[in-house]
Design an enzyme around this catalytic site. Structure first.
Site, mmCIF file in Angstrom:
data_model
loop_
_atom_site.group_PDB
_atom_site.id
_atom_site.type_symbol
_atom_site.label_atom_id
_atom_site.label_comp_id
_atom_site.label_asym_id
_atom_site.label_seq_id
_atom_site.Cartn_x
_atom_site.Cartn_y
_atom_site.Cartn_z
ATOM 1 N N GLU A 76 -5.083 -2.404 13.990
ATOM 2 C CA GLU A 76 -5.467 -1.459 13.150
ATOM 3 C C GLU A 76 -6.771 -0.678 13.453
ATOM 4 O O GLU A 76 -7.525 -1.666 14.099
ATOM 5 C CB GLU A 76 -5.654 -2.053 11.579
ATOM 6 C CG GLU A 76 -4.608 -2.336 10.959
ATOM 7 C CD GLU A 76 -5.013 -2.878 9.438
ATOM 8 O OE1 GLU A 76 -5.998 -2.479 8.760
ATOM 9 O OE2 GLU A 76 -3.883 -3.696 8.965
ATOM 10 N N HIS A 128 1.294 -9.363 4.438
ATOM 11 C CA HIS A 128 -0.043 -8.401 4.593
ATOM 12 C C HIS A 128 -0.683 -8.314 3.089
ATOM 13 O O HIS A 128 -0.511 -7.258 2.030
ATOM 14 C CB HIS A 128 0.311 -6.783 4.646
ATOM 15 C CG HIS A 128 -1.142 -6.026 5.306
ATOM 16 N ND1 HIS A 128 -1.143 -5.478 6.447
ATOM 17 C CD2 HIS A 128 -1.860 -5.854 4.362
ATOM 18 C CE1 HIS A 128 -2.113 -4.951 6.416
ATOM 19 N NE2 HIS A 128 -2.914 -4.950 5.446
ATOM 20 N N ASN A 168 -2.161 -11.023 8.133
ATOM 21 C CA ASN A 168 -2.797 -9.868 8.281
ATOM 22 C C ASN A 168 -4.327 -10.242 7.806
ATOM 23 O O ASN A 168 -4.412 -10.624 6.608
ATOM 24 C CB ASN A 168 -2.362 -8.641 7.464
ATOM 25 C CG ASN A 168 -3.649 -7.626 7.814
ATOM 26 O OD1 ASN A 168 -3.483 -7.095 9.087
ATOM 27 N ND2 ASN A 168 -4.335 -6.930 6.866
ATOM 28 N N GLU A 169 -5.335 -10.297 8.633
ATOM 29 C CA GLU A 169 -6.648 -10.697 8.012
ATOM 30 C C GLU A 169 -6.874 -11.696 7.278
ATOM 31 O O GLU A 169 -7.484 -11.797 6.332
ATOM 32 C CB GLU A 169 -7.335 -9.379 7.618
ATOM 33 C CG GLU A 169 -7.045 -8.052 8.387
ATOM 34 C CD GLU A 169 -7.999 -6.863 7.882
ATOM 35 O OE1 GLU A 169 -8.480 -6.727 6.876
ATOM 36 O OE2 GLU A 169 -7.998 -6.061 8.721
ATOM 37 N N ASP A 190 2.223 0.813 -8.024
ATOM 38 C CA ASP A 190 3.615 0.660 -8.558
ATOM 39 C C ASP A 190 4.114 1.604 -7.922
ATOM 40 O O ASP A 190 5.622 1.395 -7.539
ATOM 41 C CB ASP A 190 3.369 0.741 -10.309
ATOM 42 C CG ASP A 190 2.953 -0.283 -11.047
ATOM 43 O OD1 ASP A 190 2.627 -1.354 -10.295
ATOM 44 O OD2 ASP A 190 2.998 -0.183 -12.225
ATOM 45 N N TYR A 234 -12.545 -2.007 12.879
ATOM 46 C CA TYR A 234 -12.941 -0.700 11.954
ATOM 47 C C TYR A 234 -14.471 -0.365 12.482
ATOM 48 O O TYR A 234 -14.982 0.551 12.506
ATOM 49 C CB TYR A 234 -12.961 -0.770 10.663
ATOM 50 C CG TYR A 234 -11.575 -0.863 10.003
ATOM 51 C CD1 TYR A 234 -10.775 0.344 9.891
ATOM 52 C CD2 TYR A 234 -10.559 -1.957 10.149
ATOM 53 C CE1 TYR A 234 -9.697 0.459 9.404
ATOM 54 C CE2 TYR A 234 -9.364 -1.847 9.739
ATOM 55 C CZ TYR A 234 -8.791 -0.614 9.320
ATOM 56 O OH TYR A 234 -7.366 -0.465 8.816
ATOM 57 N N ARG A 251 4.004 -0.183 13.008
ATOM 58 C CA ARG A 251 3.677 -1.512 12.454
ATOM 59 C C ARG A 251 3.733 -1.461 10.765
ATOM 60 O O ARG A 251 3.118 -0.605 10.433
ATOM 61 C CB ARG A 251 2.236 -2.051 12.758
ATOM 62 C CG ARG A 251 1.671 -3.212 12.033
ATOM 63 C CD ARG A 251 0.336 -3.827 12.306
ATOM 64 N NE ARG A 251 -0.003 -4.833 11.735
ATOM 65 C CZ ARG A 251 -0.935 -4.948 11.007
ATOM 66 N NH1 ARG A 251 -1.942 -4.005 10.853
ATOM 67 N NH2 ARG A 251 -1.099 -6.083 10.329
ATOM 68 N N HIS A 257 -2.059 -5.073 -12.365
ATOM 69 C CA HIS A 257 -1.563 -4.834 -13.852
ATOM 70 C C HIS A 257 -2.547 -5.470 -14.825
ATOM 71 O O HIS A 257 -2.775 -5.045 -16.012
ATOM 72 C CB HIS A 257 -0.246 -5.373 -14.106
ATOM 73 C CG HIS A 257 0.925 -4.537 -13.285
ATOM 74 N ND1 HIS A 257 2.202 -5.100 -13.223
ATOM 75 C CD2 HIS A 257 0.859 -3.448 -12.662
ATOM 76 C CE1 HIS A 257 2.892 -4.404 -12.494
ATOM 77 N NE2 HIS A 257 2.043 -3.500 -12.114
ATOM 78 N N ASN A 291 -7.720 -6.137 14.238
ATOM 79 C CA ASN A 291 -7.850 -4.917 13.492
ATOM 80 C C ASN A 291 -9.485 -4.384 13.473
ATOM 81 O O ASN A 291 -10.302 -5.535 13.113
ATOM 82 C CB ASN A 291 -7.690 -5.351 11.879
ATOM 83 C CG ASN A 291 -6.109 -5.344 11.798
ATOM 84 O OD1 ASN A 291 -5.352 -5.276 12.663
ATOM 85 N ND2 ASN A 291 -5.737 -5.913 10.602
ATOM 86 N N GLN A 332 0.858 -1.105 0.063
ATOM 87 C CA GLN A 332 0.099 0.060 0.051
ATOM 88 C C GLN A 332 0.843 1.340 -0.147
ATOM 89 O O GLN A 332 0.304 2.099 -0.578
ATOM 90 C CB GLN A 332 -0.870 -0.134 1.108
ATOM 91 C CG GLN A 332 -2.002 -1.137 1.145
ATOM 92 C CD GLN A 332 -2.768 -1.212 2.304
ATOM 93 O OE1 GLN A 332 -2.581 -1.811 3.238
ATOM 94 N NE2 GLN A 332 -3.967 -0.397 2.083
HETATM 95 C C1 BGC Z 1 -6.299 -4.035 5.817
HETATM 96 C C2 BGC Z 1 -5.762 -2.631 5.426
HETATM 97 C C3 BGC Z 1 -6.602 -1.441 4.873
HETATM 98 C C4 BGC Z 1 -7.955 -1.266 5.727
HETATM 99 C C5 BGC Z 1 -8.825 -0.403 5.292
HETATM 100 C C6 BGC Z 1 -7.826 -3.550 6.641
HETATM 101 O O1 BGC Z 1 -8.614 -4.608 6.202
HETATM 102 O O2 BGC Z 1 -5.698 -4.659 6.700
HETATM 103 O O3 BGC Z 1 -4.625 -3.111 4.542
HETATM 104 O O4 BGC Z 1 -6.343 -0.513 4.107
HETATM 105 O O5 BGC Z 1 -8.435 -2.484 6.353
HETATM 106 O O6 BGC Z 1 -9.581 -0.775 4.359
#
Ligand code: BGC
Length: 494
Positions: A404, A153, A197-198, A83, A337, A108, A70, A335, A50
């Protein structure tokens, strides 16, 4: 009387009346002590694909995401790639300046496997790639910032994917070989490792629903094999670390699991949903009994037999692997959100198998929840507090790091909503600590704006904005930087 009103409103008929958020939809009341413990880790997170760019620099091999962006540009909203991204491969010093300004204790970041082994295999070892991360880690150390290193990741080497990636049991040894290379090169300075990751997200999206690379249509079957091989690879690497590296290096290893809290008035329903989400990977690792959650084992077996299969679509973690996996993590990284309300769906038997079919729950949101620019992202801080308590009660109060948590917007420097989100989620962590949860750290996602997978560069999660169109990719602090730095300095929420 109050209880009577609550019962009527929360009976499921008038659900919105028993929702928890306050009026502006992104707030959480404080409970207890207002100061974070003095040894609490405050940091930020990023991931290689990212931010790094340099997709073919200095011998780097092709990754799964290089191939995807790509060759399938229509799958990315703005048809962009990683890229160049924020060009951190050439501009880490700019990231370091931001980390220093923030005064974080931890950073991290993830390592790109295809920089270390360009074709995935040890025979292709690439010293330039190894040196890049040596430089990053040395500079962090010189500035008293502890690294938290994610080994994978999402961006698997393309050659590993070509032979099946996570769906191939060979993956277990391929990953362990890569992990040993990382321990050998960086383990003297890296004391906190995250293997994957996830997994639930990359397995479901990449090996089930086919909307992420490697775009395999295998819902309810190959995605489960992906989870199974992920757990085995994680545990095998953990066991090698403990037997060969721990005595000299003394670090700890965890895994970052995606989590959302499943809110309902029916605690049994919430518990079942949490087993399918967080528990799918957490139960085999952290529960006393080990293995997949009993409810998943029973229900998926029953569904599989009804579909005319002779065995369950959920792999059988036999005695040997169950034992190797159980207890193979020193901490649980989550993580977080957002969250969802859940209710029974009762999908008809005979539908194509999938995680959703087995899960069999409908999800909904509260219209009062504030929404970020990402379609799925609503501010629900109480969900984080609830998850932390769930972990405390379900997994013997294992150590937790929030690896996260972040907010997306269009990218203004005055990011009031990000500050609100940050504040309310830090409040959730503090409330949970005050309630006995063993939470040791919090990493905001993300340090800088970056390539947001299928959303390309259309949404911004950074504390720092990155001028993506400029060749020098300047980083500029948003207002949230000042807010977060003050919290880090004072350990208080203002
Ligand atoms: C991921 C990140 C992503 C973030 C926001 C997580 O699921 O680990 O790579 O950018 O969410 O979408």
């Amino acid at each position: 009387m109050l209880l009577f009103v609550y019962l009527i409103f929360c009976s499921g008929l008038i659900v919105s009346q028993c929702r928890l958020t306050t009026e502006d939809g992104c707030n959480l009341p404080a409970k207890g002590n207002s100061k974070f413990p003095s040894n609490f880790s405050f940091g930020v997170a990023t991931a290689a694909y990212q931010i790094e760019g340099g997709w073919n620099a200095d011998g780097k091999g092709l990754s799964l995401w290089d191939d995807f962006t790509h060759n399938y540009p229509h799958m990315i909203d703005d048809k962009t790639t990683g890229d160049v991204a924020a060009d951190s491969y050439h501009r880490f010093d700019q990231d370091l300046a931001a980390l220093k300004e923030l005064k974080v204790t931890h950073y991290r970041f993830s390592i790109s496997w295809s920089r270390i082994f360009p074709n995935g295999d040890i025979s292709s070892r690439n010293q330039y790639g190894i040196d890049y991360y040596n430089n990053v880690i040395d500079k962090l150390e010189a500035n008293d910032i502890q690294p938290i290193v994610t080994m994978v990741h999402f961006d698997l080497p393309y050659e590993i994917q070509k032979i099946g990636g996570f769906a191939n049991p060979l993956f277990i040894n391929q990953f362990v070989t890569y992990a040993i290379e990382l321990f050998n090169n960086y383990g003297d300075r890296v004391k906190t490792w995250i293997t994957f990751n996830e997994p639930l997200l990359y397995c479901k999206s990449g090996y089930g629903e086919a909307n992420y690379p490697p775009q395999i249509h295998g819902a309810g079957l190959i995605d489960y094999i992906c989870v199974d091989n992920t757990l085995k690879a994680h545990a095998a690497a953990y066991r090698v670390y403990k037997s060969k590296f721990f005595n000299t290096q003394g670090g700890k290893i965890g895994i970052s699991l995606d989590s959302q809290f499943s809110i309902s008035n029916d605690t049994a329903l919430t518990h079942r949903a949490m087993q399918y989400n967080l528990g799918f990977l957490a139960h085999p690792l952290f529960s006393k009994s080990g293995g997949y959650p009993e409810v998943m084992v029973e229900e998926i077996r029953r569904n599989s037999l009804k579909e005319g299969r002779i065995t369950s679509r959920l792999p059988d973690l036999d005695g040997k692997w169950k034992h190797i996996i159980k207890g193979s993590a020193d901490f649980l990284a989550i993580n977080y959100y957002t969250s969802r309300y859940i209710s029974r769906a009762e999908k008809p038997i005979g539908e194509n198998p999938s995680f959703e079919r087995d899960y069999d729950l409908d999800e909904s949101i509260d219209p009062k929840w504030k929404r970020g620019l990402s379609r799925w992202l609503y501010c629900v801080p109480e969900g984080l507090e609830s998850i932390l308590k769930f972990i405390r009660d379900e997994y013997d109060n294992v150590e937790v790091i929030v690896t996260e948590n972040g907010w997306s917007d269009k990218g203004d420097l005055e990011d009031i909503e990000r500050i609100q989100y940050l504040k309310s989620h830090l409040q959730a962590v503090l409330n949970a600590i005050n309630d006995g949860c063993n939470v040791r750290g919090y990493m905001y996602w993300s340090l800088i704006d970056n390539f947001e997978w299928q959303r390309g560069y259309t949404v911004k999660f950074g504390l720092y904005s990155v001028n993506m169109t400029s060749p020098t990719k300047e980083r500029t602090a948003r207002n949230s930087v000042g807010y977060y730095r003050k919290v880090i300095e004072t350990h208080l929420l203002s």
